[in-house]
Structures are given as C-alpha cells and as structure tokens.
Design a protein around this motif. Structure first.
Motif, mmCIF file in Angstrom:
data_model
loop_
_atom_site.group_PDB
_atom_site.id
_atom_site.type_symbol
_atom_site.label_atom_id
_atom_site.label_comp_id
_atom_site.label_asym_id
_atom_site.label_seq_id
_atom_site.Cartn_x
_atom_site.Cartn_y
_atom_site.Cartn_z
ATOM 1 N N PHE A 176 0.852 -1.181 0.000
ATOM 2 C CA PHE A 176 0.000 0.000 0.000
ATOM 3 C C PHE A 176 0.891 1.236 0.000
ATOM 4 O O PHE A 176 1.804 1.347 0.813
ATOM 5 N N ILE A 177 0.614 2.145 -0.904
ATOM 6 C CA ILE A 177 1.399 3.368 -1.047
ATOM 7 C C ILE A 177 0.623 4.526 -0.419
ATOM 8 O O ILE A 177 -0.546 4.721 -0.708
ATOM 9 N N GLY A 178 1.291 5.298 0.437
ATOM 10 C CA GLY A 178 0.668 6.476 1.027
ATOM 11 C C GLY A 178 -0.145 6.151 2.263
ATOM 12 O O GLY A 178 0.007 5.104 2.884
ATOM 13 N N LYS A 179 -1.007 7.101 2.618
ATOM 14 C CA LYS A 179 -1.849 6.947 3.802
ATOM 15 C C LYS A 179 -3.218 6.422 3.420
ATOM 16 O O LYS A 179 -3.705 6.686 2.313
ATOM 17 N N THR A 180 -3.833 5.709 4.348
ATOM 18 C CA THR A 180 -5.194 5.228 4.131
ATOM 19 C C THR A 180 -6.154 6.407 4.268
ATOM 20 O O THR A 180 -5.791 7.463 4.811
ATOM 21 N N ASP A 181 -7.379 6.239 3.827
ATOM 22 C CA ASP A 181 -8.381 7.299 3.974
ATOM 23 C C ASP A 181 -8.592 7.648 5.441
ATOM 24 O O ASP A 181 -8.748 8.815 5.789
ATOM 25 N N ALA A 182 -8.577 6.641 6.309
ATOM 26 C CA ALA A 182 -8.756 6.884 7.746
ATOM 27 C C ALA A 182 -7.599 7.716 8.301
ATOM 28 O O ALA A 182 -7.806 8.625 9.113
ATOM 29 N N GLU A 183 -6.380 7.432 7.860
ATOM 30 C CA GLU A 183 -5.220 8.206 8.308
ATOM 31 C C GLU A 183 -5.288 9.647 7.806
ATOM 32 O O GLU A 183 -4.975 10.587 8.538
ATOM 33 N N LEU B 119 -13.917 16.496 16.910
ATOM 34 C CA LEU B 119 -12.730 16.080 16.149
ATOM 35 C C LEU B 119 -11.775 15.250 16.999
ATOM 36 O O LEU B 119 -11.148 14.312 16.492
ATOM 37 N N GLU B 120 -11.677 15.579 18.282
ATOM 38 C CA GLU B 120 -10.788 14.807 19.148
ATOM 39 C C GLU B 120 -11.269 13.377 19.313
ATOM 40 O O GLU B 120 -10.467 12.477 19.517
ATOM 41 N N LYS B 121 -12.557 13.146 19.178
ATOM 42 C CA LYS B 121 -13.080 11.768 19.211
ATOM 43 C C LYS B 121 -12.561 10.981 17.997
ATOM 44 O O LYS B 121 -12.291 9.782 18.108
ATOM 45 N N LEU B 122 -12.415 11.657 16.870
ATOM 46 C CA LEU B 122 -11.909 10.983 15.663
ATOM 47 C C LEU B 122 -10.431 10.646 15.763
ATOM 48 O O LEU B 122 -9.959 9.696 15.137
ATOM 49 N N THR B 123 -9.693 11.444 16.530
ATOM 50 C CA THR B 123 -8.251 11.259 16.589
ATOM 51 C C THR B 123 -7.820 10.390 17.770
ATOM 52 O O THR B 123 -6.644 10.052 17.885
ATOM 53 N N ALA B 124 -8.769 10.023 18.619
ATOM 54 C CA ALA B 124 -8.431 9.196 19.799
ATOM 55 C C ALA B 124 -8.079 7.788 19.403
ATOM 56 O O ALA B 124 -8.475 7.252 18.418
#
Length: 119
Positions: A53-60, A114-119
């Motif tokens: 896999f090249i690059g970041k995933t959509d989630a990342e 947004l902090e919930k998404l990054t936890a």
C-alpha cells in the motif's frame, strides 16, 4: 522509477533494480511507481492486508485533517482569549462580545468532536 518489493514483512524500495538485487537479494520488484507518485505519497509504502500500500489510508488522512483543524481552532481560541479577560475585568460585557462568545463555543464543540476521531 521506484521499485518496491517485500522482504521480512516490510516493503523495500529502491530507485535502481541492480541495487535492490545486490543490497537486498531481490531479483524482481513487485510494484513500480514514478518518483513523483512516491514523493506525493510521502515516500510511505507498507503492507496492509496482503498488498503493498502506497501512502496513507483514507482513515489516516481523515485523522490528519482533523488534527490540523484542531490546531487551527485552538489557535482561534487563543487569539480570542482576551475577551474573557476584558469581561472579567469589567472593561467589556458579555453582550458586547455575544457573537464571538457563541463562535468560541462552536469552536470548542467542534474540537471535542474532532478529538473523538483522533483518539
């Protein structure tokens, strides 16, 4: 060109097939991409599932975007902290800054989401 292959559970990349063979003992690349594509992907290549896999995933990417937005909103809060001091000191009223206070509350709420998404 960037040549990619697996070795020891990791992705090995080289810009020269002969170097890949002499340094890593890999005769054939599993994937080839342009230098520009590899740089655009942050020079990130790894194995996800059973694929390179090249690059970041959509989630990342989504998490990274959220972190950037959080930093921006926290800067906006810092830039408007003076309002609380003015109100506390009596040199201004909450009514005078009602619009900005509402904006700050919205920023805080967005930061919390947004902090919930990054936890």
């Amino acid at each position: 060109m960037v040549y990619l292959a697996r070795k020891g559970g990791e992705v090995i990349h080289h810009t020269d097939l002969e170097a890949m063979k002499s340094m890593d003992g890999i005769d054939k690349a599993e994937m080839e991409i342009s230098d520009e594509e590899f740089e655009a992907a942050g020079c990130l290549a790894r194995i996800i599932g059973d694929e390179i896999f090249i690059g970041k995933t959509d989630a990342e990417k989504k998490r990274d975007d959220a972190e950037v937005r959080i930093r921006f909103l926290k800067t906006k809060l810092t830039e408007t902290d003076y309002i609380a001091a003015k109100i506390a000191e009596g040199s201004a009223t909450a009514d005078e800054y009602a619009e900005k206070i509402a904006e700050r509350q919205a920023w805080r709420a967005e930061i919390n989401e947004l902090e919930k998404l990054t936890a």
